[in-house]
Design an enzyme around this catalytic site. Sequence first.
Site: not given
Length: 471
Positions: A153, A274, A280, A287
């Site tokens: 979980h 970024s 970043k 992804e």
Amino acid sequence: MWKGRFAQDTDEAVINFTQSLDLDWRMAAADIRGSIAHVRMLAHTGLLDAKEAETIEKNLREIAEEIKSGDFTPKVSLEDVHMNIESRLIEKCGATGARLHMGRSRNDQVNTTVRLYLRKELLGIWAGLEALISVLLKKAEEHADVVVPGYTHLQQAQPISMGQFWMAHAQAFMRDAKRLSAAYEAVDESPLGCGALAGSTLPLDREFTRADMGFSRLTENSMDTVAHRDHFLDILYFAAVFGGHTSRLSEDLIIYFTTEFGWVKLPDSFCTGSSIMPQKKNPDVLEILRGKAGQLSGALVDLLTMTKGIPLTYNRDLQDDKRSLFRTLDCLKGIFSVLPALLSQVEIDEERAGRGFADGLILATDVAEYLVLRGVPFRSAHEKVGHAVRWCLEQGRPMDKLTLAEWQALIPEAEEGLLPLLSPRRSMERRDTAGGTSPRQVRAQIARARERLAAYESEMAEYKDKLPDML
């Protein structure tokens, strides 16, 4: 090719709408190789004389070279790769070239071409999958003794070996290897000689062409052969499940790479920055890999829907059966071009991972199992430890730092032997049941996986040896 039956030429809009050249030109070499097998069989059975067969095969090989060099420009007006090649053959050797198609329909011709093409493509996919699994096994060996939190979980559950984490994903991809092997087996059948749907009145020798093209067996039923696309579905099912496994691995690494977790370190060369935020470091490759799962699942649904209601045998709907299939093959190649290399450079910050153990609550199950070994029923042990967890939270006390007196105040059955058990590393090492997370069990998994991987490698090598020339 059907002008004898029709009084009007095909409308140009229809030609553009029904052409498949943009899709099937990639299979030109496979189509030529299938035609060579057919020509050899026609000579073998006496339907062509030796000189005719020699002329056709020689010119087919010349056409293959023209295609390879880029000198052959196919025409959309000829609809597909098959008719472009046949038309060029007739240009080169006249009426002799026109004899190529006897005893053959485009239905069994296309089916043969695709299967020839897919066999080579699937062996390439296998090479990518083997590289991915090999990297995971290497990472598992490298990190067998590294302790990190395990989750259910997405909440801390029990300490695990990082090697166990890598092996969990490796086992999933090993199942994919089994599915890929089954998909290859489904493709590895020769359909040539089935004709349009009913076979042929000519004395064709299907066994001859099967052997010439290196297929393992013949398809059994001519109607079923030209109608079904189960072998495509097997490939797409493999790809869809593989895509899900890739997505899950990517998601795990994305989460553990975040600042809030921070114990997975990704290589700069597989991340991006970024355009506005200088600090970043984004896991863009992971992804994108996660997003590919949608394409792979969608391709399976596409073909399932296309084939669900069409009657026996061939219907033109099936012209588009290869669009999702070829996109899937290209997608898989893209995944394998980056994922193994990325994983090989992933690092684990064990110290950072250990900070997640600060409250000691991840060891609660160890305490309950300690009590079970002392004769306490598990449900009673679970309740007692649950009360101890609540007390630790209320008092702000790490569970693994409690004194023996504190333990005995909370759980009278606790004795001195409990305290040495309460460390994440000891917890991980003691989980030594088959398939468990102890380093010993992780290394046993690695050894077994390598044996299975070697067996698949041997199987694929045998398949590769059976591929005919030109592929």
